[in-house]
Enzyme design. Structure first.
Site, mmCIF file in Angstrom:
data_model
loop_
_atom_site.group_PDB
_atom_site.id
_atom_site.type_symbol
_atom_site.label_atom_id
_atom_site.label_comp_id
_atom_site.label_asym_id
_atom_site.label_seq_id
_atom_site.Cartn_x
_atom_site.Cartn_y
_atom_site.Cartn_z
ATOM 1 N N TYR A 1 0.821 -1.215 0.000
ATOM 2 C CA TYR A 1 0.000 0.000 0.000
ATOM 3 C C TYR A 1 0.858 1.270 0.000
ATOM 4 O O TYR A 1 0.325 2.378 -0.095
ATOM 5 C CB TYR A 1 -0.975 -0.016 1.176
ATOM 6 C CG TYR A 1 -2.031 -1.096 1.019
ATOM 7 C CD1 TYR A 1 -3.184 -0.870 0.272
ATOM 8 C CD2 TYR A 1 -1.848 -2.362 1.558
ATOM 9 C CE1 TYR A 1 -4.133 -1.863 0.090
ATOM 10 C CE2 TYR A 1 -2.792 -3.370 1.383
ATOM 11 C CZ TYR A 1 -3.930 -3.108 0.642
ATOM 12 O OH TYR A 1 -4.867 -4.108 0.455
ATOM 13 N N HIS B 1 -14.303 -21.224 -6.907
ATOM 14 C CA HIS B 1 -14.328 -19.802 -6.546
ATOM 15 C C HIS B 1 -13.968 -18.973 -7.773
ATOM 16 O O HIS B 1 -12.932 -19.184 -8.408
ATOM 17 C CB HIS B 1 -13.342 -19.525 -5.410
ATOM 18 C CG HIS B 1 -13.427 -18.132 -4.885
ATOM 19 N ND1 HIS B 1 -14.301 -17.768 -3.884
ATOM 20 C CD2 HIS B 1 -12.774 -17.006 -5.236
ATOM 21 C CE1 HIS B 1 -14.170 -16.481 -3.632
ATOM 22 N NE2 HIS B 1 -13.247 -15.993 -4.441
ATOM 23 N N ALA B 2 -14.831 -18.016 -8.122
ATOM 24 C CA ALA B 2 -14.636 -17.217 -9.334
ATOM 25 C C ALA B 2 -13.312 -16.454 -9.283
ATOM 26 O O ALA B 2 -12.957 -15.858 -8.268
ATOM 27 C CB ALA B 2 -15.793 -16.243 -9.508
ATOM 28 N N HIS C 1 -17.866 -8.226 -12.338
ATOM 29 C CA HIS C 1 -16.721 -7.978 -11.454
ATOM 30 C C HIS C 1 -15.463 -8.644 -12.001
ATOM 31 O O HIS C 1 -14.409 -8.006 -12.130
ATOM 32 C CB HIS C 1 -17.020 -8.503 -10.044
ATOM 33 C CG HIS C 1 -15.833 -8.460 -9.128
ATOM 34 N ND1 HIS C 1 -15.534 -7.365 -8.340
ATOM 35 C CD2 HIS C 1 -14.843 -9.361 -8.891
ATOM 36 C CE1 HIS C 1 -14.430 -7.602 -7.657
ATOM 37 N NE2 HIS C 1 -13.989 -8.810 -7.977
ATOM 38 N N HIS D 1 -11.571 -7.266 -13.747
ATOM 39 C CA HIS D 1 -10.159 -7.649 -13.613
ATOM 40 C C HIS D 1 -9.530 -7.822 -14.994
ATOM 41 O O HIS D 1 -8.421 -7.342 -15.257
ATOM 42 C CB HIS D 1 -10.038 -8.967 -12.854
ATOM 43 C CG HIS D 1 -10.281 -8.867 -11.380
ATOM 44 N ND1 HIS D 1 -9.489 -8.125 -10.545
ATOM 45 C CD2 HIS D 1 -11.229 -9.441 -10.592
ATOM 46 C CE1 HIS D 1 -9.941 -8.236 -9.290
ATOM 47 N NE2 HIS D 1 -10.994 -9.027 -9.299
ATOM 48 N N GLU E 1 -9.765 -4.896 -7.257
ATOM 49 C CA GLU E 1 -11.079 -5.393 -6.846
ATOM 50 C C GLU E 1 -12.169 -4.349 -7.075
ATOM 51 O O GLU E 1 -13.329 -4.687 -7.325
ATOM 52 C CB GLU E 1 -11.049 -5.796 -5.365
ATOM 53 C CG GLU E 1 -10.074 -6.913 -5.038
ATOM 54 C CD GLU E 1 -10.349 -8.182 -5.818
ATOM 55 O OE1 GLU E 1 -11.519 -8.450 -6.168
ATOM 56 O OE2 GLU E 1 -9.380 -8.910 -6.104
ATOM 57 N N HIS F 1 -10.203 -17.436 1.007
ATOM 58 C CA HIS F 1 -9.025 -16.587 0.881
ATOM 59 C C HIS F 1 -7.974 -16.865 1.954
ATOM 60 O O HIS F 1 -6.791 -16.603 1.742
ATOM 61 C CB HIS F 1 -9.454 -15.121 0.907
ATOM 62 C CG HIS F 1 -10.392 -14.771 -0.199
ATOM 63 N ND1 HIS F 1 -11.723 -15.149 -0.178
ATOM 64 C CD2 HIS F 1 -10.195 -14.112 -1.374
ATOM 65 C CE1 HIS F 1 -12.311 -14.718 -1.288
ATOM 66 N NE2 HIS F 1 -11.424 -14.098 -2.016
ATOM 67 N N ARG G 1 -7.537 -5.972 0.540
ATOM 68 C CA ARG G 1 -7.853 -5.406 -0.781
ATOM 69 C C ARG G 1 -9.362 -5.281 -0.990
ATOM 70 O O ARG G 1 -9.827 -4.340 -1.636
ATOM 71 C CB ARG G 1 -7.263 -6.306 -1.881
ATOM 72 C CG ARG G 1 -7.854 -7.710 -1.953
ATOM 73 C CD ARG G 1 -7.121 -8.591 -2.926
ATOM 74 N NE ARG G 1 -5.745 -8.813 -2.507
ATOM 75 C CZ ARG G 1 -4.828 -9.415 -3.275
ATOM 76 N NH1 ARG G 1 -5.144 -9.820 -4.481
ATOM 77 N NH2 ARG G 1 -3.606 -9.586 -2.822
#
Length: 664
Positions: free
Chosen positions: A235, A364-365, A394, A398, A422, A524, A533
């Site tokens: 960050y 998981h997408a 979504h 990406h 994201e 995750h 994120r």
């Protein structure tokens, strides 16, 4: 006149002048030497910098091939979990690590900190962090294996059906997800919650501990105290943790109003024995296996139930949408903004539905960049629902990011910070979800845009966007503590639930112990994906949305006909061009530069969130006051920490950090 006739005073003056002249000549000679040396060093620096620039060009080509090889192996494994593919992925990962280590050694021979070109220095600075490849091969193998084991456990985890105990093939997607979406039987929900957390969570505890130990070793070899500092470094701000906490303080009052309102309706539905008037909400009653979003309780908690429901799922089914049609619809949105369509390889190689060949895969997408500038894919087990309609937009966000920065050096092919990637797809989803856009798409019949309908819409959005924030925030606060050692292996579950109660106001459906490991029941955590994120993205997407809507002429503050919550940037090339300009930066500039390019601001700010939800916030305050609802929550009566743990925790470093960053 000859000096012999000079007075003594004159002789002294002349002698002094002579000495001064000699000294000046000496200084001049020395200065000349330094000037020549400096000129020589400057020439050396110029040559070194030119050499570094050429090296970076070559390294970019090499890293493109290395990352492509690693990504192909990971794709093959996640899309078809077999022993062969797992072994192949492990082998490739180790090979890639050794290659990266050799490149890193050469990178570090350059005196890049003395370079004047800020772009070249930035590339070298990014490459100076070797990553997990810094580990000795045996330790790196242990790390990769631990992550692989957790992913496999998660992907293969199944539970038995509450209604039919002989049926034991329920996966998290779609079966368990559907149970939480449809069932209103608290016993079925409790059974499903407990069994999933046992199968996917507790089974991964040992692998997670191994992963933490190996990952922290890698962090230290890269110059960080722990993985927490490593993650935070992405960050690029020294006070990132404080910024995250400040954002939470901005949105917490809105969350607490939603929490109080939902708790009341759950109490009315399930009884005060199940849901107390002032306590945390039982996690299994919120319509989601992780209680991270609460959309599925909307149907019986809607502020104005007499108003027609926006049921996009029914419209998608009745209009014979397929997975391919959903994807094509998403692509058309991006093209309408003057952004890129999906390349041919995307359609050839993506997996958009779960194959019916019986394989195990990670459903998981996810969106994938293969780092060759040509191959971009999505892997997603699509079903025809509103959730997947939004998820597809979504994930394609990406891909759009990948497409826009594909010509940058490989080291810059990433979001400006992890939250940016994201946020992009979600910005599109904010438009896609509006009644205005759904009518344009023929997925919603014409109807009134009155205040009550708007409150319903904002409430539905709040159950997705606002209630997610504390969950997204705490998941990495938990892992920061683990990585830093303030949460030991003996306190995993206790500390995890302490965070969930304190920040989210939820409690487990039954007593928990350290034999459980509920954090790993979230993909995750098992898959080693940094989660802050998502928290950041759910804040900054509203910053982006507000700016893009103003560019599109779709939002005018104070104009009830142009509300931020009903803004649709579809077909606005002005908004699309501004978005594309930001996406093309990748991570080539610090994120405040990218933020400024699209919003004019250089800080992450939750005012966009509050602006969007202001009508709902005012309505909730009035409604909760009318019903006398308690705002906030008292301590849970469900035991998840032992008395000894609670006693130690009161004055622990964990508690101090919870107060400092959690707002407890």
């Amino acid at each position: 006149m000859p000096c012999g006739y000079c007075s003594e005073t004159t002789k002294k003056v002349l002698l002094i002048m002579f000495k001064v002249l000699v000294e000046l000549a000496l200084v001049g000679a020395i200065a000349s030497v330094f000037i020549v040396a400096a000129q020589g060093r400057a020439a050396e620096r110029v040559a070194e910098e030119a050499s570094g620039r050429e090296y970076m060009r070559n390294l970019d080509e090499l890293m493109s091939k290395v990352k492509n090889k690693a990504t192909i192996a990971a794709w093959d494994y996640e899309s078809n979990i077999t022993a062969y593919n797992e072994e192949r992925m492990l082998q490739v990962s180790l090979e890639v690590a050794e290659e990266e280590k050799e490149y890193w050694k050469e990178t570090m021979t350059y005196l890049w900190r003395e370079f004047e070109d800020p772009d070249l220095k930035r590339m070298f600075e990014k490459y100076a962090i070797l990553g997990t490849a810094a580990l000795p091969e045996d330790l790196n193998q242990r790390l990769i294996q631990a992550i692989s084991n957790m992913q496999s456990t998660y992907a293969k985890a199944t539970i038995c059906d509450y209604k039919d105990p002989s049926k034991c093939n329920l996966y998290v997607e779609p079966e368990i997800t559907n149970i939480f979406a449809q069932s209103e039987d608290p016993e079925e929900l409790k059974h499903t919650w407990l069994e999933w957390h046992k199968a996917a969570g507790a089974a991964s505890k040992n692998n997670f501990t191994e992963y933490v130990n190996m990952y922290n070793e890698a962090a230290k070899l890269n110059g960080f105290d722990s993985v927490a500092e490593w993650w935070l470094s992405t960050y690029e701000e020294p006070d990132s943790e404080k910024q995250f906490a400040d954002l939470w303080e901005q949105v917490k009052p809105l969350y607490q109003q939603i929490h109080a309102y939902v708790r009341r309706h759950l109490r009315l539905k399930y009884g005060e024995d199940a849901v107390s008037a002032k306590g945390p909400i039982p996690a299994h009653l919120l319509g989601n296996i992780w209680a991270q979003t609460w959309n599925n309780v909307e149907k019986f908690t809607r502020p104005y139930p007499e108003k027609p429901d926006v049921d996009v799922t029914a419209a998608l089914v009745s209009q014979n949408y397929t997975a391919l049609k959903i994807f094509k619809t998403a692509e058309e949105f991006f093209k309408s903004l003057n952004l890129s369509g999906m390349p041919d390889l995307f359609w050839e190689r993506s997996i958009i539905e779960k194959p019916d060949d019986g394989r195990d895969m990670v459903c998981h997408a996810s969106a994938w960049d293969f780092f060759d500038g040509e191959d971009f894919r999505i892997k997603q087990c699509t079903t025809i629902t509103n959730a997947f309609f939004k998820t597809t937009h979504h994930e394609m966000g990406h891909i759009q990011y990948y497409l826009q920065y594909k010509d940058l050096p490989v080291i810059y092919r990433a979001g400006a910070n992890p939250g940016f990637h994201e946020a992009v797809g979600d910005v599109i989803s904010l438009s896609v979800s509006t009644p205005k856009h759904l009518r344009v798409m023929g997925l919603l019949e014409d109807g009134p845009d009155d205040l009550e309908s708007n409150i319903n819409q904002l409430y539905k959005m709040g159950l997705d966007k606002i209630v997610f924030l504390p969950f997204a925030y705490l998941l990495d606060l938990f892992r920061y503590g683990v990585f830093r050692g303030t949460t030991s292996v003996n306190d995993y579950n206790c500390h995890f639930w302490q965070l969930r109660e304190t920040l989210q106001g939820v409690e487990p459906p039954a007593t928990r112990t350290e034999n459980d490991f509920d954090a790993a029941a979230k993909y995750h955590v098992s898959a080693d994906v940094e989660y802050m994120r998502y928290y950041i993205s759910y804040i900054i997407q509203f910053q982006f949305h507000r700016s893009l809507c103003q560019l599109a002429g779709e939002y005018v503050p104070g104009d009830s006909n142009k509300l931020l919550s009903n803004c649709d940037i579809y077909r606005s090339t002005e908004a699309g061009n501004a978005l594309g300009k930001m996406l093309q930066l990748g991570s080539s500039k610090p994120w405040p530069d990218a933020m400024e390019a699209i919003t004019g601001q250089r800080k992450m700010d939750a005012s966009g969130v509050l602006e969007y939800f202001e009508p709902l916030y005012e309505w909730l305050k009035a409604e909760n006051e009318r019903s006398g609802e308690y705002i906030g929550w008292e301590p849970s009566t469900v035991q998840y920490c032992t008395e000894e743990q609670r006693s130690i925790m009161e004055n622990s470093e964990f508690r101090k950090r919870l107060v400092k960053y959690g707002g407890a």
